[in-house]
Write an enzyme that holds these catalytic residues in place. Sequence first.
Site, mmCIF file in Angstrom:
data_model
loop_
_atom_site.group_PDB
_atom_site.id
_atom_site.type_symbol
_atom_site.label_atom_id
_atom_site.label_comp_id
_atom_site.label_asym_id
_atom_site.label_seq_id
_atom_site.Cartn_x
_atom_site.Cartn_y
_atom_site.Cartn_z
ATOM 1 C CB SER A 106 -59.095 38.253 -18.852
ATOM 2 O OG SER A 106 -58.403 37.162 -19.406
ATOM 3 C CB THR A 159 -56.035 42.315 -19.472
ATOM 4 O OG1 THR A 159 -56.399 40.938 -19.352
ATOM 5 C CG2 THR A 159 -54.821 42.596 -18.604
ATOM 6 C CD GLU A 273 -54.034 41.750 -22.299
ATOM 7 O OE1 GLU A 273 -54.729 40.780 -21.917
ATOM 8 O OE2 GLU A 273 -54.500 42.699 -22.971
ATOM 9 C CG ASP A 278 -56.882 34.004 -22.875
ATOM 10 O OD1 ASP A 278 -57.070 33.088 -22.070
ATOM 11 O OD2 ASP A 278 -57.808 34.644 -23.416
ATOM 12 C CG HIS A 282 -59.741 30.565 -24.842
ATOM 13 N ND1 HIS A 282 -60.622 30.052 -23.913
ATOM 14 C CD2 HIS A 282 -59.336 31.762 -24.358
ATOM 15 C CE1 HIS A 282 -60.748 30.907 -22.905
ATOM 16 N NE2 HIS A 282 -59.977 31.952 -23.163
ATOM 17 C CG ASP A 320 -54.910 37.177 -17.174
ATOM 18 O OD1 ASP A 320 -54.159 36.274 -17.606
ATOM 19 O OD2 ASP A 320 -55.747 37.750 -17.882
ATOM 20 C CG HIS A 321 -56.446 33.497 -16.701
ATOM 21 N ND1 HIS A 321 -56.274 32.855 -17.908
ATOM 22 C CD2 HIS A 321 -57.047 34.679 -17.001
ATOM 23 C CE1 HIS A 321 -56.747 33.592 -18.876
ATOM 24 N NE2 HIS A 321 -57.215 34.720 -18.366
ATOM 25 C CG HIS A 347 -59.517 31.269 -18.327
ATOM 26 N ND1 HIS A 347 -60.002 32.483 -17.903
ATOM 27 C CD2 HIS A 347 -59.245 31.435 -19.645
ATOM 28 C CE1 HIS A 347 -60.025 33.338 -18.907
ATOM 29 N NE2 HIS A 347 -59.570 32.721 -19.980
#
Length: 385
Positions: A106, A159, A273, A278, A282, A320-321, A347
Amino acid sequence: MKSTITFLLAFFALSIVVTAQEDYKDKRNLKEHFTNTEKHEVTKLPEKEIPIGAKPRNIILMIGDGMGTAQLFAAYTTNGGMLNITNLPYSGFSTTQSADNYTTDSAAGGTALSTGQRTYNGAIGVDVNKNPIPTILEIAEKHGKATGLVSSSAITHATPASFIAHNVSRNNYEEIAADFLKTDIDIFIGGGKSFFEDRKDGRNLLKELEEKNYRIFDSIYQAANYHQLPMAVLTASKHNPTYPERGDLVQEGTAKAIKILDKQDNGYFLMVEGSQIDWGGHENNTAYIVKELLDFDKAVGKAIELAAGDGETLIIVTADHETGGMSIESGDFENGEIHAKYTTGNHTGIMVPVFATGPGAEHFTGVMKNTDIFHKMMYLFGFDQ
């Protein structure tokens, strides 16, 4: 011997702080199935046509951290086949690789979006040689625009940090917090209060912010009747809770920032954000991912409601991913059900979606690099570095 013990204690204390901020990466809470029982309506886009070639006075960049197409479609399915994000009229894809890795983190991903340069994983607002790079927020500030950040994580996390700080490592949270004092950001909302006031160097950055005329609040509710800039709303000691435990922080923070920034004379840049999409990735936790994405989508709806109708505001939604290597095995639009599988707890390097509406939105189509988003924003704002 005494100095060795002191060093080891200091290292151990630092390790605890870093672990506390990054431990979501190591949790595994596999949940493949989720049913959404609380569908939300989408916000109607304004009917007013924006002429091709128009340029924005304001830009709102909204980043769903870890949001790939599978995460997005899972939320779309469980919300009955509708999202604010997917209603935006222009769409494309962004490649996300960092300078030193096929799979970005990130920090490097955020830095690519904020500076237009790809850098090494872990870097915050610095290039591959560890030199600071101006961010879109700093450049907007230099050109007289108001600026803001909103995050469901600590505001010092990778971020949001990549838009305002310059550091060789994303884990240097106290140094990142100190960088806020080097800018004139107008409003920032998120967790991370402890990095401003409970610091190893003894500085109290909250007092220093107050000396710069910032008003400090602990919640959006506490700040509800205050409408002057600058302000900081630090909503948690470190990270905020998950959704729905934290309430409508992202939606309300987005609304607060837009309403107050829109009163400024020269327009504004705002980054919002949705951090914890995210974190669910994970964990390989479908419920966590989808709840967070639906919350982020409501914030997008709030941005559409408050800003899209003025004909002056470009809203960009991207990621971002991708996180988790998520795939969708089955789903049910009517019942709001989704069943997912995962290939990793980390990621991945796949492309992520980009959506846009407002003046200049036509530039955000096709396949682009993450760095292109910065350069397109610079062009549309009429900036050079």
